[in-house]
Design a protein around this motif. Structure first.
Motif, PDB file in Angstrom:
ATOM      1  N   MET A   1       0.843  -1.178   0.000  1.00  0.00           N
ATOM      2  CA  MET A   1       0.000   0.000   0.000  1.00  0.00           C
ATOM      3  C   MET A   1       0.891   1.245   0.000  1.00  0.00           C
ATOM      4  N   THR A   2       0.454   2.248  -0.745  1.00  0.00           N
ATOM      5  CA  THR A   2       1.201   3.488  -0.878  1.00  0.00           C
ATOM      6  C   THR A   2       0.577   4.554   0.005  1.00  0.00           C
ATOM      7  N   ASP A   3       1.387   5.350   0.652  1.00  0.00           N
ATOM      8  CA  ASP A   3       0.902   6.484   1.422  1.00  0.00           C
ATOM      9  C   ASP A   3       0.466   7.550   0.420  1.00  0.00           C
ATOM     10  N   ASN A   4      -0.858   7.819   0.351  1.00  0.00           N
ATOM     11  CA  ASN A   4      -1.365   8.774  -0.637  1.00  0.00           C
ATOM     12  C   ASN A   4      -0.750  10.154  -0.489  1.00  0.00           C
ATOM     13  N   SER A   5      -0.328  10.520   0.715  1.00  0.00           N
ATOM     14  CA  SER A   5       0.275  11.842   0.899  1.00  0.00           C
ATOM     15  C   SER A   5       1.621  11.938   0.192  1.00  0.00           C
ATOM     16  N   ALA A   6       2.219  10.790  -0.137  1.00  0.00           N
ATOM     17  CA  ALA A   6       3.499  10.787  -0.845  1.00  0.00           C
ATOM     18  C   ALA A   6       3.312  10.907  -2.359  1.00  0.00           C
ATOM     19  N   LEU A   7       2.063  10.809  -2.820  1.00  0.00           N
ATOM     20  CA  LEU A   7       1.793  10.909  -4.255  1.00  0.00           C
ATOM     21  C   LEU A   7       1.950  12.340  -4.738  1.00  0.00           C
ATOM     22  N   ASP A   8       2.308  12.472  -6.000  1.00  0.00           N
ATOM     23  CA  ASP A   8       2.287  13.764  -6.676  1.00  0.00           C
ATOM     24  C   ASP A   8       0.856  14.316  -6.561  1.00  0.00           C
ATOM     25  N   PRO A   9       0.698  15.627  -6.342  1.00  0.00           N
ATOM     26  CA  PRO A   9      -0.656  16.195  -6.195  1.00  0.00           C
ATOM     27  C   PRO A   9      -1.581  15.883  -7.376  1.00  0.00           C
ATOM     28  N   GLU A  10      -1.040  15.852  -8.577  1.00  0.00           N
ATOM     29  CA  GLU A  10      -1.867  15.545  -9.752  1.00  0.00           C
ATOM     30  C   GLU A  10      -2.308  14.086  -9.751  1.00  0.00           C
ATOM     31  N   ASP A  11      -1.470  13.185  -9.263  1.00  0.00           N
ATOM     32  CA  ASP A  11      -1.851  11.783  -9.145  1.00  0.00           C
ATOM     33  C   ASP A  11      -2.887  11.604  -8.042  1.00  0.00           C
ATOM     34  N   ARG A  12      -2.709  12.306  -6.940  1.00  0.00           N
ATOM     35  CA  ARG A  12      -3.689  12.259  -5.848  1.00  0.00           C
ATOM     36  C   ARG A  12      -5.052  12.735  -6.364  1.00  0.00           C
ATOM     37  N   LYS A  13      -5.030  13.760  -7.215  1.00  0.00           N
ATOM     38  CA  LYS A  13      -6.264  14.307  -7.782  1.00  0.00           C
ATOM     39  C   LYS A  13      -7.011  13.256  -8.597  1.00  0.00           C
ATOM     40  N   ILE A  14      -6.323  12.509  -9.469  1.00  0.00           N
ATOM     41  CA  ILE A  14      -7.057  11.541 -10.289  1.00  0.00           C
ATOM     42  C   ILE A  14      -7.576  10.368  -9.454  1.00  0.00           C
ATOM     43  N   VAL A  15      -6.877  10.018  -8.388  1.00  0.00           N
ATOM     44  CA  VAL A  15      -7.392   8.980  -7.488  1.00  0.00           C
ATOM     45  C   VAL A  15      -8.663   9.478  -6.807  1.00  0.00           C
ATOM     46  N   THR A  16      -8.656  10.718  -6.350  1.00  0.00           N
ATOM     47  CA  THR A  16      -9.834  11.302  -5.699  1.00  0.00           C
ATOM     48  C   THR A  16     -11.008  11.384  -6.664  1.00  0.00           C
ATOM     49  N   LEU A  17     -10.742  11.802  -7.897  1.00  0.00           N
ATOM     50  CA  LEU A  17     -11.805  11.888  -8.901  1.00  0.00           C
ATOM     51  C   LEU A  17     -12.378  10.505  -9.214  1.00  0.00           C
ATOM     52  N   ALA A  18     -11.515   9.513  -9.317  1.00  0.00           N
ATOM     53  CA  ALA A  18     -11.966   8.143  -9.590  1.00  0.00           C
ATOM     54  C   ALA A  18     -12.835   7.624  -8.447  1.00  0.00           C
ATOM     55  N   ARG A  19     -12.417   7.874  -7.236  1.00  0.00           N
ATOM     56  CA  ARG A  19     -13.184   7.434  -6.066  1.00  0.00           C
ATOM     57  C   ARG A  19     -14.547   8.119  -6.033  1.00  0.00           C
ATOM     58  N   SER A  20     -14.567   9.404  -6.348  1.00  0.00           N
ATOM     59  CA  SER A  20     -15.825  10.158  -6.366  1.00  0.00           C
ATOM     60  C   SER A  20     -16.784   9.626  -7.420  1.00  0.00           C
ATOM     61  N   ALA A  21     -16.271   9.285  -8.595  1.00  0.00           N
ATOM     62  CA  ALA A  21     -17.122   8.750  -9.661  1.00  0.00           C
ATOM     63  C   ALA A  21     -17.751   7.429  -9.236  1.00  0.00           C
ATOM     64  N   ARG A  22     -16.958   6.595  -8.596  1.00  0.00           N
ATOM     65  CA  ARG A  22     -17.457   5.295  -8.126  1.00  0.00           C
ATOM     66  C   ARG A  22     -18.572   5.502  -7.108  1.00  0.00           C
ATOM     67  N   ALA A  23     -18.341   6.361  -6.133  1.00  0.00           N
ATOM     68  CA  ALA A  23     -19.321   6.585  -5.073  1.00  0.00           C
ATOM     69  C   ALA A  23     -20.575   7.287  -5.599  1.00  0.00           C
ATOM     70  N   ARG A  24     -20.383   8.306  -6.406  1.00  0.00           N
ATOM     71  CA  ARG A  24     -21.508   9.103  -6.910  1.00  0.00           C
ATOM     72  C   ARG A  24     -22.452   8.264  -7.762  1.00  0.00           C
ATOM     73  N   ASN A  25     -21.891   7.386  -8.577  1.00  0.00           N
ATOM     74  CA  ASN A  25     -22.699   6.613  -9.515  1.00  0.00           C
ATOM     75  C   ASN A  25     -23.067   5.223  -9.004  1.00  0.00           C
ATOM     76  N   GLY A  26     -22.536   4.839  -7.856  1.00  0.00           N
ATOM     77  CA  GLY A  26     -22.851   3.543  -7.288  1.00  0.00           C
ATOM     78  C   GLY A  26     -22.448   2.388  -8.189  1.00  0.00           C
ATOM     79  N   VAL A  27     -21.283   2.518  -8.812  1.00  0.00           N
ATOM     80  CA  VAL A  27     -20.790   1.504  -9.747  1.00  0.00           C
ATOM     81  C   VAL A  27     -19.607   0.757  -9.129  1.00  0.00           C
ATOM     82  N   PRO A  28     -19.273  -0.418  -9.676  1.00  0.00           N
ATOM     83  CA  PRO A  28     -18.188  -1.214  -9.098  1.00  0.00           C
ATOM     84  C   PRO A  28     -16.812  -0.547  -9.159  1.00  0.00           C
ATOM     85  N   GLU A  29     -16.579   0.263 -10.197  1.00  0.00           N
ATOM     86  CA  GLU A  29     -15.284   0.912 -10.350  1.00  0.00           C
ATOM     87  C   GLU A  29     -15.454   2.366 -10.773  1.00  0.00           C
TER      88      GLU A  29
END
Length: 117
Positions: free
Chosen positions: A1-29
């Motif tokens: 597992m990677t410490d997300n705080s160690a990620l480049d801010p732009e990489d952290r952003k796409i992970v956050t956006l991906a997580r939001s899409a999954r939660a918002r739409n109630g989809v598997p990914e």
């Protein structure tokens, strides 16, 4: 597992956006990709009777449809341990074999990074 705080801010952003899409739409990914100009494309799993696409395939398709010429990075939030071969192939087709694909769990914690290879 990677410490997300160690990620480049732009990489952290796409992970956050991906997580939001999954939660918002109630989809598997949920997934997000960043093109070579810094634009991001966010998507969830598509599961219609006539069309089935993973979230990452959908995000890549959105980037292509919007005129992206290359990818810098991709992220997928999934229950799976890694990005599927089909997902990596879609990223590779647009970004090349060295494009990083960040794989995160549903809580947004990055489990690891693979290349589109």
């Amino acid at each position: 597992m990677t410490d997300n705080s160690a990620l480049d801010p732009e990489d952290r952003k796409i992970v956050t956006l991906a997580r939001s899409a999954r939660a918002r739409n109630g989809v598997p990914e949920g997934a997000a990709v960043r093109d070579d100009t810094g634009r991001t494309y966010v998507a969830g799993t598509v599961a219609l009777d006539s069309l089935k696409l993973s979230a990452l395939q959908t995000a890549v398709a959105m980037a292509v449809a919007s005129g992206a010429k290359s990818l810098e990075a991709a992220a997928v939030v999934t229950e799976a341990e890694s990005a599927s071969d089909a997902d990596r192939a879609a990223v590779r087709d647009l970004g090349g074999p060295g494009t990083p694909v960040l794989v995160a769990g549903p809580d947004g914690s990055v489990r690891g990074t693979v290349t589109a290879g």
